[in-house]
Design an enzyme around this catalytic site. Structure first.
Site, PDB file in Angstrom:
ATOM      1  CB  CYS A 125       0.512  -5.353  -0.567  1.00  0.00           C
ATOM      2  SG  CYS A 125      -1.024  -4.549  -0.032  1.00  0.00           S
ATOM      3  CG  ASP A 194       0.148   2.671  -2.152  1.00  0.00           C
ATOM      4  OD1 ASP A 194       0.781   1.607  -1.973  1.00  0.00           O
ATOM      5  OD2 ASP A 194      -1.093   2.748  -2.108  1.00  0.00           O
TER       6      ASP A 194
END
Ligand code: RI2
Length: 320
Positions: A125, A194
């Protein structure tokens, strides 16, 4: 108005990445507070709570978003005058943005020390914290290279390879499913987060957990770069991290889906990597094993647990 614009951009992922989302939400709250004209403190608090609630529901998983909003909103408690409350909130917003930016830089410095000359690093990512470690190591003169994944379905890997290319770092770009194939060429995996739960599990972009499993099997270091505001206080009280599922048209075009009536497309955006697959979590406060997540939530989150209890009770999510 910045608030409406920011809400739309976070939802559509024009603004994305856990840290960036948090800072954008805080900027929107700050601007909203600056321009809000009200008759009294109750109206001021009510309007701010509505704005906070709208921002918090834009994306459900990145804990940096509610943590940042709670930090800024807790500036409201106690004040009975609009101008004092406005000033307190603006000060907290400025502090969060400053500290968040500084945290990413500090993580880069600390994480870079773990990277050795000659290392091949796999990243998944597009994490500013993870890339900060890699780029800082490169700038320190370490001869490193990166394997970057594509990151289906939103292709955040393209952002990563552009950044690495601009930094002059030698990079190989692979499809997500090739991670296992290359893992024995990798010295270290570095990803962002996250959310980090109280048991040290890391919620990050879908596909992180299988990479961690492959790294674990290959005895390859797996490092998470995460600011302390990615740690999830509500997990202390039993709350689970909600895994966002986005529109299935990100995976398959709607006409193709419609032509396959027996097929249901799923699009979870994050997965959970258990603590046992994680060697270290690099934060701006230092490097911790995942087993110390409780300590970070308890003592290093940037505000006291008592203050957290107060904001936990002040649940503005019910306001709209
Ligand atoms: P930083 C991203 O989420 C990715 O999962 C990334 O690893 C994480 O945020 C952390 O990013 P998305 O917004 O805060 O692309 O380290 O879904 O930049």
């Amino acid at each position: 108005m910045l608030l409406t614009e920011t809400v739309e951009k976070i939802k559509s992922m024009e603004i994305r990445g856990a840290g960036r989302i948090a800072r954008a939400a805080v900027e929107a709250l700050q601007e909203f507070a600056c321009t809000l004209r009200v008759k009294d403190i109750d109206e001021f608090k009510g309007e701010m709570m509505k704005a906070a609630s709208i921002l918090e529901t834009t994306r459900p998983t990145a804990v940096s978003l509610p943590n940042a909003i709670h930090y800024v909103m807790s500036g409201l408690s106690g004040d009975h005058e609009v101008e004092k409350a406005r000033a307190a909130l603006i000060l907290r917003a400025e502090t969060f943005i400053h500290d968040s930016t500084h945290a990413v830089e500090r993580i880069g410095e600390i994480g870079a020390r773990h990277i050795q000359n000659g290392d091949v690093i796999l990243t998944h990512c597009n994490s500013e914290a993870a890339l900060g470690c890699i780029i800082t190591a490169h700038r320190a003169g370490k001869d490193i290279s990166v394997i970057a994944t594509e990151v289906r379905p939103r292709n955040q890997g393209l952002l990563t390879i552009r950044t690495l290319n601009d930094a002059g770092i030698s990079t190989q770009y692979i499809v997500d499913s090739a991670a296992r194939h290359f893992i024995n060429e990798v010295d270290m995996v570095i990803v962002g987060a996250d959310a980090v739960t109280v048991n040290g599990a890391v919620v990050n972009k879908i596909g992180t957990a299988p990479i961690a499993l492959a790294a674990h099997e290959a005895r390859t270091s797996f490092i998470v770069a995460a600011e302390t505001y990615k740690f999830a206080p509500r997990t202390l009280f039993g709350e689970l991290i909600q895994i966002e599922e986005r529109n299935t048209n990100e995976v398959l075009p709607v006409p193709l889906q419609e032509s396959l009536p027996h097929v249901r497309v799923r699009n979870p955006v994050f997965d959970v990597t258990p603590a046992s697959y994680i060697d270290l979590i690099v934060t701006e406060r230092g490097v911790f094993p995942p087993s110390l997540a409780y300590l970070i939530i308890r003592e290093h989150l940037g505000w006291s647990i008592e203050e957290f209890h107060k904001t936990f009770e002040m649940d503005y999510r019910d306001q709209v």
